[in-house]
Enzyme design. Structure first.
Site, PDB file in Angstrom:
ATOM      1  N   SER A  62      -1.640  -4.107  -5.977  1.00 32.73           N
ATOM      2  CA  SER A  62      -1.601  -5.344  -6.790  1.00 32.73           C
ATOM      3  C   SER A  62      -1.785  -6.425  -5.714  1.00 32.73           C
ATOM      4  CB  SER A  62      -0.267  -5.823  -7.240  1.00 32.73           C
ATOM      5  OG  SER A  62       0.096  -4.759  -8.154  1.00 32.73           O
ATOM      6  N   GLU A 122      12.550  -3.900  -4.738  1.00 35.32           N
ATOM      7  CA  GLU A 122      11.329  -4.232  -5.608  1.00 35.32           C
ATOM      8  C   GLU A 122      11.864  -4.042  -6.992  1.00 35.32           C
ATOM      9  OE1 GLU A 122       7.954  -1.809  -5.031  1.00 35.32           O
ATOM     10  OE2 GLU A 122       7.065  -2.346  -6.950  1.00 35.32           O
ATOM     11  N   GLY A 164       0.802  -1.102   0.074  1.00 38.16           N
ATOM     12  CA  GLY A 164      -0.197   0.033  -0.196  1.00 38.16           C
ATOM     13  C   GLY A 164       0.742   1.429   0.059  1.00 38.16           C
ATOM     14  N   GLU A 191      10.528   6.938 -16.702  1.00 37.08           N
ATOM     15  CA  GLU A 191      10.816   8.342 -16.683  1.00 37.08           C
ATOM     16  C   GLU A 191      11.685   8.432 -15.071  1.00 37.08           C
ATOM     17  OE1 GLU A 191       7.898   7.538 -17.749  1.00 37.08           O
ATOM     18  OE2 GLU A 191       8.019   8.139 -19.827  1.00 37.08           O
TER      19      GLU A 191
END
Ligand code: FAD
Length: 392
Positions: free
Chosen positions: A163, A246, A129, A379
């Site tokens: 997710s 991650e 979250g 980006e």
């Protein structure tokens, strides 16, 4: 720790041991879904995690004292290669890859005892979250608030693009506990069990038609203070520590290499079929360029994994790797769609979870649009890389 000298024969024997394990332990029906790029749910991921855990390989990158393997970097990468080649599911990232290392580094001994074993054996499932409406790339602008009330925090706000929240037990959540002059200050990390009253999870259907992501609404959600990780208001550092991990999924290059092989088979087959009507040499050329870039990504992963396991600073490595792998994934599926031709591809798009191989190329084409967004956009990764090269 294994005391056998690590020569070529050692690594070969290790590779054979892994292949044998995958053959014996991973059910053919699960491998068929992985091989074709289909979707697995919590049930299959959990069952697989239980098996790798039972074999002592549940968290290959963790320190041995927390249940890790003690492998060196080469073994670590061979593990990912063999598991990818055997079409086994990747180790589910949110627990083992993301929040587990954060709890190890910043959590209390009580939190480590409570949470780590259930991450390792796959019995508890996590989601992330972080993002909110308007706070994605600019994560530090997040507004979900947590206010102290006795021994509890009372949490209100909304998380976005979460997710697997619909399959998870706990959400590791960034919340604002104070308004400071620097927006990165005053952010805290709280672990929120998703069966706590006041939580609503609403699905978001993505362009590929599957259900991966959700909105999570939090209304007066009461969480005990023992679920706060680290110091209140100091979570920006923990959040970045997690994001580095991650962006450095160890399985990424091995899985992309397999996708490359599938694309090559497709192009070869198409070239045979279209021999008299189409020249597919430009596609073969693109395939070759991607192969070269994959070799570069492999080197980068190896160096970053080494740094990770030695507890050294990772710098821009995770961002550079994330940038490279997400773009290569998109290039590969675009190549496959160009090989079969757009008019054929449109017929593949059933979007009903079908596991037909050709349809899954079309599905992956749509799904992989998100690769350059999820986990931080391309980006934003470019900015991180540029800052390290050129300075602020
Ligand atoms: C499939 C999927 C799964 C996800 N899963 C999760 C999850 O589990 N948990 C979670 O917390 N989040 C998740 N996310 C959210 C993801 O992290 C964000 O979508 C992402 O960080 C971008 O934020 P945003 O959507 O708010 O877009 P914005 O930040 O609004 O960006 C919009 C555009 O502006 C560009 N941009 C923004 N800032 C800059 C800048 N400084 N310089 C240059 N360009 C810039 C971006 O690159 C992008 O092109 C997921 C997203 C997707 C698509």
């Amino acid at each position: 720790m294994n005391s056998t000298p690590k020569d070529d024969a050692f690594y070969e024997a290790f590779r054979r041991e892994l292949f044998a394990f995958a053959d014996e332990q991973c059910p053919p029906e699960v491998r068929a879904v992985v091989a074709s790029g289909g979707k697995l749910g919590r049930e299959q991921y959990s069952a697989w995690q239980k098996k790798v855990y039972a074999r002592g390989w549940g968290a290959p990158s963790w320190p041995v004292e927390h249940g890790g393997t003690g492998w060196d970097v080469k073994q670590r990468l061979i593990f990912e290669e063999v598991m990818a080649q055997s079409h086994c599911p990747p180790i589910y990232h949110h627990g083992v890859g993301h929040i587990g290392p954060v709890i190890m580094k910043f959590g209390t001994p009580a939190q480590q005892q409570r949470f780590l074993p259930k991450i390792l054996d796959g019995s508890e499932w996590w989601c992330q979250g972080y993002s909110e409406p308007g706070s994605g790339s600019d994560l530090a602008s997040l507004r979900t608030s947590a206010v102290r009330d006795g021994e509890h925090y009372v949490i209100n706000g909304q998380k976005m693009w979460t997710s697997h929240a619909h399959e998870a037990d706990i959400m590791y959540t960034l919340v604002r506990t104070a308004k400071e002059s620097r927006k990165q200050d005053g952010i805290s990390l709280i672990l929120i069990p998703l069966d706590t009253p006041g939580i609503t999870i609403r699905p978001i259907r993505t362009i590929d038609g599957w259900h991966h992501v959700n909105e999570v609404f939090l209304t007066d959600v009461r969480v005990h203070q023992s679920y706060l990780v680290g110091e209140e208001g100091r979570a920006w550092r923990y959040a970045k520590y997690l994001l580095e991990r991650e962006r450095l999924p160890p399985a990424s290059v091995a899985r992309l290499t397999l996708l490359w092989q599938r694309a090559k088979l497709l192009i070869d087959a198409q070239a045979d079929k279209d021999a008299h009507t189409r020249d597919l040499s430009s596609l073969s050329h693109r395939l070759l360029l991607i192969e070269g870039a994959l070799l570069g990504a492999r080197e980068m992963l190896s160096s970053a994994t080494e740094a990770l396991m030695q507890q050294q600073p990772l710098g821009m490595k995770p961002s550079a790797l994330k940038l490279q792998c997400s773009e290569l994934a998109q290039q590969l599926v675009e190549l496959a769609i160009d090989a079969v031709g757009p008019e054929v591809a449109t017929r593949f798009i059933h979007l009903d979870g079908t596991e037909d191989d050709d349809a899954l190329w079309a599905h992956n084409y749509l799904y992989f649009r998100s690769r350059t967004i999820a986990g931080g956009t391309t980006e934003v990764q470019r900015n991180v890389v540029a800052r390290e090269i050129f300075g602020e």
